[in-house]
Design an enzyme around this catalytic site. Sequence first.
Site, PDB file in Angstrom:
ATOM      1  N   SER A 198       0.864  -1.176   0.000  1.00 21.95           N
ATOM      2  CA  SER A 198       0.000   0.000   0.000  1.00 21.95           C
ATOM      3  C   SER A 198       0.905   1.232   0.000  1.00 21.95           C
ATOM      4  O   SER A 198       1.153   1.841   1.035  1.00 21.95           O
ATOM      5  CB  SER A 198      -0.872   0.029   1.270  1.00 21.95           C
ATOM      6  OG  SER A 198      -1.680  -1.128   1.380  1.00 21.95           O
ATOM      7  N   GLU A 199       1.388   1.578  -1.177  1.00 24.90           N
ATOM      8  CA  GLU A 199       2.385   2.655  -1.225  1.00 24.90           C
ATOM      9  C   GLU A 199       1.828   3.990  -0.756  1.00 24.90           C
ATOM     10  O   GLU A 199       2.550   4.800  -0.167  1.00 24.90           O
ATOM     11  CB  GLU A 199       2.969   2.782  -2.638  1.00 24.90           C
ATOM     12  CG  GLU A 199       4.068   1.755  -2.951  1.00 24.90           C
ATOM     13  CD  GLU A 199       3.533   0.388  -3.336  1.00 24.90           C
ATOM     14  OE1 GLU A 199       2.293   0.244  -3.475  1.00 24.90           O
ATOM     15  OE2 GLU A 199       4.342  -0.548  -3.493  1.00 24.90           O
TER      16      GLU A 199
ATOM     17  N   PHE B   2      10.600  -0.392  -5.524  1.00 24.35           N
ATOM     18  CA  PHE B   2      11.154   0.020  -6.813  1.00 24.35           C
ATOM     19  C   PHE B   2      10.677   1.447  -7.080  1.00 24.35           C
ATOM     20  O   PHE B   2       9.496   1.750  -6.891  1.00 24.35           O
ATOM     21  CB  PHE B   2      10.641  -0.879  -7.942  1.00 24.35           C
ATOM     22  CG  PHE B   2      11.239  -2.266  -7.973  1.00 24.35           C
ATOM     23  CD1 PHE B   2      12.253  -2.580  -8.877  1.00 24.35           C
ATOM     24  CD2 PHE B   2      10.776  -3.254  -7.115  1.00 24.35           C
ATOM     25  CE1 PHE B   2      12.792  -3.859  -8.913  1.00 24.35           C
ATOM     26  CE2 PHE B   2      11.313  -4.540  -7.150  1.00 24.35           C
ATOM     27  CZ  PHE B   2      12.322  -4.843  -8.055  1.00 24.35           C
TER      28      PHE B   2
ATOM     29  N   HIS C  62      10.314  -1.878 -13.833  1.00 21.74           N
ATOM     30  CA  HIS C  62      11.129  -2.110 -12.636  1.00 21.74           C
ATOM     31  C   HIS C  62      12.564  -1.644 -12.847  1.00 21.74           C
ATOM     32  O   HIS C  62      13.474  -2.136 -12.190  1.00 21.74           O
ATOM     33  CB  HIS C  62      11.124  -3.596 -12.245  1.00 21.74           C
ATOM     34  CG  HIS C  62       9.823  -4.091 -11.696  1.00 21.74           C
ATOM     35  ND1 HIS C  62       8.714  -4.255 -12.481  1.00 21.74           N
ATOM     36  CD2 HIS C  62       9.441  -4.421 -10.439  1.00 21.74           C
ATOM     37  CE1 HIS C  62       7.706  -4.690 -11.732  1.00 21.74           C
ATOM     38  NE2 HIS C  62       8.120  -4.788 -10.495  1.00 21.74           N
TER      39      HIS C  62
END
Lengths: 325, 335
Positions: A59-60, A83, A129
Site C-alpha cells: 500500500s504505497e 522500486f 522495474h
Amino acid sequence: MAELTFRESIARGIAQEMRRDESVVFLGEDIGAAGGVFKGTVGLIEEFGGVRVRDTPISEQAILGAAMGAAMTGLRPIAEIMFSDFFAVCWDIVANEIAKSRYMTNGQMTFPLVIRSGNGGGLRFGAQHSQSVENWAMMVPGLKVVVPSNAVDVIGLMAASIRDNDPVIFLEAKALYSSKMDVPDGEIVDTLGTAKVLREGSNATLVALGAMVPRALEAATELAASGIDCTVVDVRSLVPLDTATILREVSATGRLFTVEENPRLCGWGAEVASIVADEIFYDLDGPIVRITTPHIPLPAADALEDMAIPSVERIVTTVHKSMNS
Amino acid sequence: MSSTKVAPTSSDLAHKVALYRSQYALRQFEKRAYDLFLEGLVKGTSHLSIGQEAIAAGVAAAMRSDDWTFATYRGHAHTLARGVPMTPVFAELMGRTNGLMAGKGGSMHLTSVEHGVMGSYAVIGAHLPIACGAAWSAQYRGTEQVAVAFFGDGSTNIGAFHEALNFAAVWKLPVIFFCENNLWMEYTRTSEVTAVANPAADRASAYGLESIIVDGNDADAVFEVTSAAFARARAGEGPSMIEAKTYRHGGHSRADPGKYRPDEELAEWMTKDPIPLYRTRLLEAGVSEDELVLIENEVDAEVDLATDEAKAGGVPGEDLLLKDVWADGGASWRN
C-alpha cells in the site's frame, strides 16, 4: 575499516541513525524479517525490533501517507518504496502533499522524512522495474533528491538525509547494490548538496550521477590512455544542487559532458547544461554534450538494455568524437 | 437510520449551549464567506459546509485539545470548530498577510498546527493515510492522541481510502475515519457510482470494523458516537469509521449552484437543517430565547469584526513568495 557492499551500507547507515535518535522509525514492504527484497535492510529488525522497523501491506499511498503524518507530528520516518517505478502509484502523497505542505502552511509544518527506493536499470527487469526517476522528483519544488554512487557515500548521505529537516528522496542505483568499497569504522555523516570531484583532468569534465559514476570513471581512464584528460564530478545530490563545484570544474576544462541514466527528455543534465550555458558560456571551448538513455521505455533483454543505458564504450566514443570534431 | 442505535445525549445543558454556539458560528461564518465571494473579495474556489455544521461542531466537542484534525477542501467549519479564530480564516480566504497561512494555502488548505488542525487536503482521500501516520506517531510515543480524518462520500471509492482503512486496522492505529455522506459527489449522486448503499459503513466490515451510521444533522448524536470512538482509540482498540448522513444546502463549490438536485430532496433536507432543530431542542430543554438571541448577537458581531479585521490585512509581497519551501525558511535549490 571494513569492505562493505552498497547494500550492506544501507543497513549500516540506517542503524547508525536509529541508534542515536529514538524518533527515527522505518517502514516499508518486506523490510523486516525478510531484510528487504534487495537485502539492504538485513539485521535492522533484529536490532531495533518490530515497532521501529515495521513491515507494511502493499500500500504505497499508506506507506508514504504514514511517513508524512508521522513526520509532521515529530518522528523522523524512513519509508521504503521497493522500486522507484512504484512512485507512480503514490505520487500524490509525494508531489502534492509532502512536497507542498510546508509552503502552503506558511512554514507551520516540517517534514523530516526520507523515502528510499531502488532506482534504475541493469538488472534486466524491464520497463516497469528499471526506470531512473530522479527527474520526476527533481522537478517538484519541495523535495530534496539524493543519489549516492558508492558504499561510503550511502552511509554518510543516508545519515545527512535522516538528520535533514526536509523530505529527501534517496535513490539507490540497483545496479550498484553489490558494488564493494572499504568503509571506515565509526560514524559517517556527509553533507547534502555537495558534489564530489573524483578525478581532476584538463581537457573535459564528465558530470555523472549514481550508477553512471563508476562508468564515467572507467571511461576517463580509457580516455586518458588516448590523450584526453577528464575531470569526473559525482553530482550526488540533485536538490540541493552543488552548482558551484560543477561550474568551477567545467570552467577549468572548457567542456561539459553529462552522463545520465534517465531517458533523454528533461533529464537532470538538461538543467545542468542550462545553468552552464547561462552562467559560464564564455568559458566553454565546445558544445555541451549530454550522454543519456534514449527516450524509450527500458527494454528487458540484456542485449537491448545494454544498448540503452550509457556504457563506458559509449561515453568514450562520444567524448572522443566531440573532442576531435 | 442507524445500525448502531445512538441514544439521545445526556450531556449537560452548558455543553449543549456551547455546541449550539459553535454550530451557529460555523453557519454565520460560511454565509459571510459566501457574501465575500459575491463582493469579489474571495478569489478562486471555496466549498461551504452550510447544512453540515453539526458534524464539525459535534466531533470537535468530543476531541482533546491535543488531538488532530485532518480536513478536506471543505474545511472551514472543521478548522473553526477546533478554536481557530475567524479573522485569520477570513483573511486566508481573501489572500491577505493576516491569513492563517498568510495567503499561501487558501480556502482548501486551512491549517493551524497550534490548534491541532493538521491541514485540509484537496486531493480526494490523500489525508486518510496521512492521518494514519499521525496516529502511528501517537501510538509510538504513547501519548493517547487521536487523529480524525473527515472525508466525503465520494472519497470511499478512491484507493487511498481502502489503503488507509486496511493499514489502520492492521496496525491498530488510534484514528477515526469520519465520512460526511451528503449524498452527492459534485454533480453525480454517489449511489449511482457506488457498489453499496452506505458508502463508508458498508465497507467497514471489510476491514474488521463495526458499521456505524449516525444522523449527521444531530450534533448530540455525532458527539455521542464520536466520543465512543475516541474512547476506543485511546484504549488501544484501534480505528473506527463513522458514516454520518447529512446534506449540503448549497452546491459543491462556489461555481456550482447545485441545480442538479431535485427540489423535493432539497426541501426535505431543509426541514432537517441542524441549526433550527438544535435551537428548538435547547428551548424545549429549558434554555431561554433571550439566552440564545444573546449568543446569536455575539456571534454575529464576531463575524462582522472578523470580516473587518480580515479586510484590513495587507497584500502579501515577494518576501512571502520565496519563503518556507524548505525548513531553513528559504526556497534555494542550489548554491
